[in-house]
Design a protein around this motif. Structure first.
Motif, PDB file in Angstrom:
ATOM      1  N   ILE A  46       0.835  -1.204   0.000  1.00  0.00           N
ATOM      2  CA  ILE A  46       0.000   0.000   0.000  1.00  0.00           C
ATOM      3  C   ILE A  46       0.866   1.249   0.000  1.00  0.00           C
ATOM      4  O   ILE A  46       0.613   2.214  -0.738  1.00  0.00           O
ATOM      5  CB  ILE A  46      -0.950  -0.027   1.212  1.00  0.00           C
ATOM      6  N   GLN A  77      -3.180  -0.261  -4.849  1.00  0.00           N
ATOM      7  CA  GLN A  77      -4.510  -0.294  -4.252  1.00  0.00           C
ATOM      8  C   GLN A  77      -4.839  -1.764  -4.005  1.00  0.00           C
ATOM      9  O   GLN A  77      -4.871  -2.574  -4.936  1.00  0.00           O
ATOM     10  CB  GLN A  77      -5.534   0.344  -5.183  1.00  0.00           C
ATOM     11  N   THR A  82      -9.025   0.358   1.828  1.00  0.00           N
ATOM     12  CA  THR A  82      -8.516  -0.977   1.579  1.00  0.00           C
ATOM     13  C   THR A  82      -9.562  -1.941   2.127  1.00  0.00           C
ATOM     14  O   THR A  82      -9.953  -1.844   3.292  1.00  0.00           O
ATOM     15  CB  THR A  82      -7.173  -1.212   2.294  1.00  0.00           C
TER      16      THR A  82
END
Length: 300
Positions: A28, A33, A169
């Motif tokens: 990340i 992503q 996330t």
């Protein structure tokens, strides 16, 4: 998250998830992503054992409920661990309890083969069989087996996409997702089954528009000729070549087989690349340095 015998204290599982999220956090922070999914076999097995032991006191709950419960528990621990691994940077992480549609006529319901839970001796397995369960002998003892139908659709993928677009996330389809079927009147209802987490990951990845699918396991590569003097790691490979190796029987159905099949389905379904490698090497694998990297055609 668990020891080889399927047992683990909550603190042990938290530590294991915390260690895993360190590697995810690095992705990340590198700009990827990420959408996460996870397994839950031993945890579901432990819930089922609690069902059996407490059946005279508390009514047992069905298998789809157990999958939902473990999704919630593991998802919550992953969220907290990933937030901690990303600190001091701000983190937006969310876990979804996710349903996965399966076909009510899937032949798997007539031939349960998916092992769940811990190993037991024959006497204990026979006792559970008398309660209507299906058990089979494996190398390390007896283990319960249940139906494992093919995942058709991750029904809550749209909610995951909404969260992704909002900057989260997302943890979704844990344990393959809560298995549901659609009845004749269109109603969705849970079923006694578990869905392979790797195959569900491929369905989820396609549904959320992922370009790459990374399957983190405990070995750096898929292997050709595993256990033989001619064994060798598979590095960069086309889908056509990997299908040939699969057809030749190089990948065991209970270990690497579903991972290879998931990688193939994702890339054949339009994904750019799938990677199979060890958890510790996921960053290097995405950089094209290590792991089994699956493409529609071998890159030069």
């Amino acid at each position: 998250m668990t020891a080889p015998d399927g047992s683990a204290a909550p603190a042990d599982q938290r530590r294991a998830i915390g260690a895993a999220m360190v590697h995810v956090a690095r992705l990340i922070k590198s700009g990827y992503q990420v959408v996460l999914t996870h397994g839950n076999g031993p945890q579901v097995g432990n819930l089922l054992l609690k069902n059996q032991l407490a059946a005279q006191v508390v009514p047992p709950v069905p298998l789809d409920w157990c999958v939902a419960q473990t999704q919630g528990t593991i998802g919550a621990v992953i969220v907290s661990a990933l937030e901690q691994a990303l600190a001091p940077d701000p983190a937006r992480v969310a876990a979804l309890v996710t349903r996965t549609l399966v076909d009510a006529d899937d032949p798997a319901f007539g031939d349960p083969v998916k092992p769940i839970g811990r190993y037991f001796g024959e006497a204990e397995a026979r006792r559970f069989q008398e309660q209507g369960e299906t058990w089979r002998r494996f190398d390390r003892g007896w283990r319960r087996v249940v139906a494992s139908p093919e995942p058709v659709e991750v029904l809550d993928a749209a909610a995951a996409v909404a969260l992704i677009e909002a900057g989260y996330t997302v943890v979704a389809a844990g344990g393959g997702g809560v298995p549901v079927i659609r009845t004749a009147d269109g109603t969705l209802t849970g079923v006694e089954a578990v869905i392979d987490k790797d195959l569900a990951a491929a369905v989820l990845a396609t549904a959320v528009g992922a370009t790459e699918l990374v399957i983190a396991t405990d070995v750096p590569n898929a292997i050709v000729g595993f256990g033989t003097p001619d064994s060798r790691p598979i590095e960069e490979v086309s889908t056509a070549e990997l299908r040939e190796l699969q057809a030749a029987g190089h990948f065991a159905s209970g270990s690497m087989g579903p991972k290879v099949e998931a990688a193939l389905r994702f890339v054949e379904g339009g994904g750019e690349r799938a990677v199979i490698t060890s958890l510790e090497q996921i960053g290097d694998a995405l950089s094209g340095k290590v792991g089994t990297r699956v493409f529609r055609g071998v890159e030069s």
